[in-house]
Write a protein that holds these residues in place. Structure first.
Motif, short mmCIF file in Angstrom:
data_model
loop_
_atom_site.label_atom_id
_atom_site.label_comp_id
_atom_site.label_asym_id
_atom_site.label_seq_id
_atom_site.Cartn_x
_atom_site.Cartn_y
_atom_site.Cartn_z
N THR A 1 37.01 38.47 35.07
CA THR A 1 36.99 37.94 36.28
C THR A 1 38.18 36.63 35.45
O THR A 1 38.24 36.52 34.01
CB THR A 1 35.75 36.06 36.23
OG1 THR A 1 35.10 36.25 35.46
CG2 THR A 1 34.66 37.23 37.12
N PHE A 2 38.96 35.54 36.34
CA PHE A 2 39.59 34.75 35.79
C PHE A 2 40.00 33.67 36.57
O PHE A 2 40.08 33.99 37.51
CB PHE A 2 41.36 35.86 35.84
CG PHE A 2 42.45 35.12 35.14
CD1 PHE A 2 42.01 33.70 33.60
CD2 PHE A 2 43.60 34.68 35.46
CE1 PHE A 2 42.81 33.29 33.22
CE2 PHE A 2 44.57 33.80 35.24
CZ PHE A 2 44.34 33.28 34.15
N ARG A 3 39.09 32.73 35.61
CA ARG A 3 39.07 31.76 36.15
C ARG A 3 40.00 30.35 35.73
O ARG A 3 40.35 30.40 34.82
CB ARG A 3 37.44 31.03 35.67
CG ARG A 3 36.17 31.88 36.75
CD ARG A 3 35.05 31.08 35.71
NE ARG A 3 34.52 31.15 34.98
CZ ARG A 3 34.66 30.53 33.50
NH1 ARG A 3 34.89 29.18 34.29
NH2 ARG A 3 34.58 30.38 32.18
N ALA A 4 40.29 29.90 36.94
CA ALA A 4 40.79 28.30 36.73
C ALA A 4 41.92 28.91 35.96
O ALA A 4 42.73 27.85 35.18
CB ALA A 4 39.91 27.34 35.87
N ASN A 5 42.77 29.96 36.07
CA ASN A 5 43.95 30.32 35.43
C ASN A 5 44.16 30.26 33.87
O ASN A 5 44.41 29.53 33.17
CB ASN A 5 45.63 29.21 35.81
CG ASN A 5 45.95 30.25 37.07
OD1 ASN A 5 44.83 31.35 37.28
ND2 ASN A 5 47.26 29.50 37.48
N ILE B 1 35.97 46.94 43.35
CA ILE B 1 35.11 45.75 42.86
C ILE B 1 35.61 44.92 42.32
O ILE B 1 35.90 44.33 41.22
CB ILE B 1 35.19 46.98 41.22
CG1 ILE B 1 34.98 48.43 41.46
CG2 ILE B 1 33.39 46.47 40.53
CD1 ILE B 1 33.48 49.08 43.32
N GLN B 2 34.63 43.91 43.45
CA GLN B 2 35.31 42.75 43.14
C GLN B 2 34.41 41.67 42.29
O GLN B 2 32.97 42.77 42.35
CB GLN B 2 36.13 41.80 44.27
CG GLN B 2 37.00 42.45 45.74
CD GLN B 2 37.56 41.99 44.26
OE1 GLN B 2 38.54 40.88 43.75
NE2 GLN B 2 38.91 43.24 44.05
N PRO B 3 34.28 40.96 42.63
CA PRO B 3 33.75 39.75 41.04
C PRO B 3 32.19 39.46 42.09
O PRO B 3 32.46 38.20 42.69
CB PRO B 3 33.83 38.82 40.02
CG PRO B 3 35.50 38.37 41.44
CD PRO B 3 36.41 39.84 42.00
N LYS B 4 31.26 40.13 42.73
CA LYS B 4 30.54 40.03 44.31
C LYS B 4 29.20 41.09 44.46
O LYS B 4 29.48 42.15 43.42
CB LYS B 4 30.77 39.59 45.37
CG LYS B 4 31.88 40.83 46.05
CD LYS B 4 32.16 40.97 47.19
CE LYS B 4 33.16 41.70 48.04
NZ LYS B 4 33.00 41.75 49.27
N LYS B 5 28.50 40.42 44.92
CA LYS B 5 27.17 41.99 44.95
C LYS B 5 28.29 43.14 46.20
O LYS B 5 28.51 42.69 47.19
CB LYS B 5 26.02 40.86 45.64
CG LYS B 5 25.09 42.33 45.52
CD LYS B 5 23.17 41.39 45.63
CE LYS B 5 22.44 42.62 46.08
NZ LYS B 5 22.05 43.20 44.45
N HIS B 6 27.77 44.20 45.09
CA HIS B 6 28.48 44.98 46.31
C HIS B 6 27.23 46.14 46.67
O HIS B 6 26.47 46.65 45.50
CB HIS B 6 29.24 46.35 45.50
CG HIS B 6 30.24 46.19 45.04
ND1 HIS B 6 31.16 45.21 46.47
CD2 HIS B 6 31.24 45.26 44.91
CE1 HIS B 6 32.75 44.55 46.26
NE2 HIS B 6 32.29 44.58 44.80
#
Length: 476
Positions: free
Chosen positions: A26-30, A103-108
């Motif tokens: 993940t990459f948060r808040a730049n 594959i996104q940062p969520k439940k799959h």
């Protein structure tokens, strides 16, 4: 400066300059990158100084991107980790398309991830499962090596059916549309590559027996194949089997070996894969919280593994087990899906789990099964109706190991083969073992994927092998 893994850096106490490569989770808040390189279930946080990082680079830091980071390992300013990396420089390695990356940062769902099996180990669940699979493989080889076994590579191509079930994949290079025929119109396999009908093996046991009768203690650990048209959560068409064979060992010794082996490999992962097991334990607990009470497991994952390593396995004859099951409340009240009515019944998973989880409350080894529900190579007992077979039963899964003392008497083995219509000329070499220096010998088989399912808590066998092969599915 040496490149270190995430696992190594998270254990560091010395603040230092670091060089690391991995994939962005993940990459948060730049600013905050959660980086993982597969060496551990945990990510390391990398803090980007966005004021000194050009906008083009920031835009390319997306989930799934491979990056090379240089910076300084410092004490973490936030919660959840003791150290983090203050990024000095970041290089994006290769391309990354955030719009199409699956594959996104969520439940799959696991079904979705099976369709993307080439990328599913980028998730925490599947990276943990596959690290455990690797550790179990090592523990198996370690155990046999330390106990004087020789590793044998048995053939994948075979002309015999070890299980006598006939569910095998035929192997041929004959023309599919116009194969050569003999006089009675059947395919003439004498013109095939091997000059006979051949298949992919369902077991290396019979060949392993030949080596046990000269080397003493051997084991196989390799791929096996079964053309069973089954789409259940417990069946694969390609799977791996562990099969030790030991000369001069009877059924009691076989049970001793199997119990010690299972405890050893499970102890190994408890000691060496704690973080992965803790993650999978919590995952399974969270998953089961939403199930109805009656469908929940009574034991958490790590508790179940310790249930195996910390208890002696109870040894019970098939006959005694049938009496227990026939007189049990679930049987009398018809709660079992398969009611036990008489001796000779083939036990189902629900019966096996009742014996382990409800009645004895420990792992169970059943032995002396009816001859007519077991394979031809199992040693016939003096009563003429049971064989020296044994199955190990575990909580949550039922049977996990199956083995026996092998029939070492030539005439008895011939009689059993005749009854089952197994041609002597097909297994002439196997019969030779009973002619030249025959002796008591025993062994067992363990489906590796069943073991990985048990130790990871995964509910579908397709999720414990890298690329599952099942009916109508040979993707990747």
């Amino acid at each position: 400066m040496m490149t270190k893994t995430v696992a190594q850096l998270l254990k560091e106490t010395k603040l230092q300059e670091v060089d690391i490569k991995g994939w962005v989770r993940t990459f948060r808040a730049n600013r905050f990158i959660a980086l993982n390189d597969g060496s551990t279930i945990n990510n390391i946080q990398c803090v980007v100084d966005f004021e000194n990082t050009d906008e083009g680079t920031l835009k390319r830091i997306t989930t799934g991107a491979a990056v090379h980071i240089k910076g300084e390992l410092i004490e973490s300013q936030g919660k959840g980790q003791s150290v983090e990396i203050a990024v000095g420089s970041i290089e994006i390695l290769g391309d990354s398309d955030p719009e199409t990356y699956p594959i996104q940062p969520k439940k799959h769902s696991f079904e979705f991830l099976r369709e993307n099996a080439h990328l599913r180990t980028r998730t925490s669940t599947f990276s943990a499962v596959m690290r455990l699979r690797s550790s179990l493989s090592f523990a198996i080889h370690k155990y046999f090596n330390e106990n004087g076994f020789y590793y044998m590579h048995t053939p994948i191509i075979t002309g015999s059916d070890a299980e006598g079930a006939g569910e095998m994949f035929r192997l041929t290079n004959l023309d599919a549309k116009t194969p050569p025929l003999n006089e009675d119109g059947e395919v003439n396999y004498k013109e095939d590559f091997f000059g006979k009908e051949t298949n992919l093996t369902v077991s290396g046991q019979l060949e392993a027996e030949t080596y046990a009768m000269s080397l003493g203690k051997v084991y196989t650990f390799g791929p096996t194949f079964r053309a069973e048209n089954s789409n259940t959560s417990r069946h694969l068409s390609e799977f791996w089997m562990i099969e030790p064979e030991v000369a001069f060992m009877d059924l009691a010794g076989n049970m001793d070996l199997a119990e010690d082996f299972m405890k050893s490999v499970i102890t190994y992962i408890l000691e060496n894969n704690a973080e992965d097991l803790e993650f999978l334990d919590q995952r399974l607990f969270d998953e089961e919280k939403v199930k109805p009470q009656a469908e929940r497991s009574e034991m958490r994952l790590i508790e179940k593994l310790k249930f195996v390593t910390e208890n002696n396995f109870k040894r019970v004859s098939y006959t005694e087990a049938i009496d227990i099951l026939r007189n049990s409340k679930p049987n009398k009240k018809k709660k079992f899906n398969y009611i036990i009515e008489e001796w000779g019944a083939d036990l189902q998973s629900e019966h096996e789990r009742f014996l382990v989880e409800k009645h004895f409350k420990c792992p169970v080894i059943l032995f002396d099964y009816p001859a007519n529900i077991k394979a031809f190579y199992m040693r016939l007992n003096e009563d003429g109706k049971t064989v020296r077979a044994m199955d190990i039963l575990f909580p949550g899964i039922g049977e996990i190991v199956g083995g026996s003392q092998r029939e070492e008497r030539l005439e008895v083995l011939k009689e059993k083969m005749a009854v089952l219509d197994i041609p002597e000329e097909e297994l002439w070499w196997y019969l030779d073992l009973r002619k030249y220096g025959t002796a008591v010998h025993s062994g067992f088989g363990l489906g590796f994927e069943r073991l990985v399912m048990f130790t990871t808590g995964m509910g579908n066998i397709r999720d414990v092998i890298p690329y599952p092969r099942t009916p109508q599915n040979a993707e990747f």
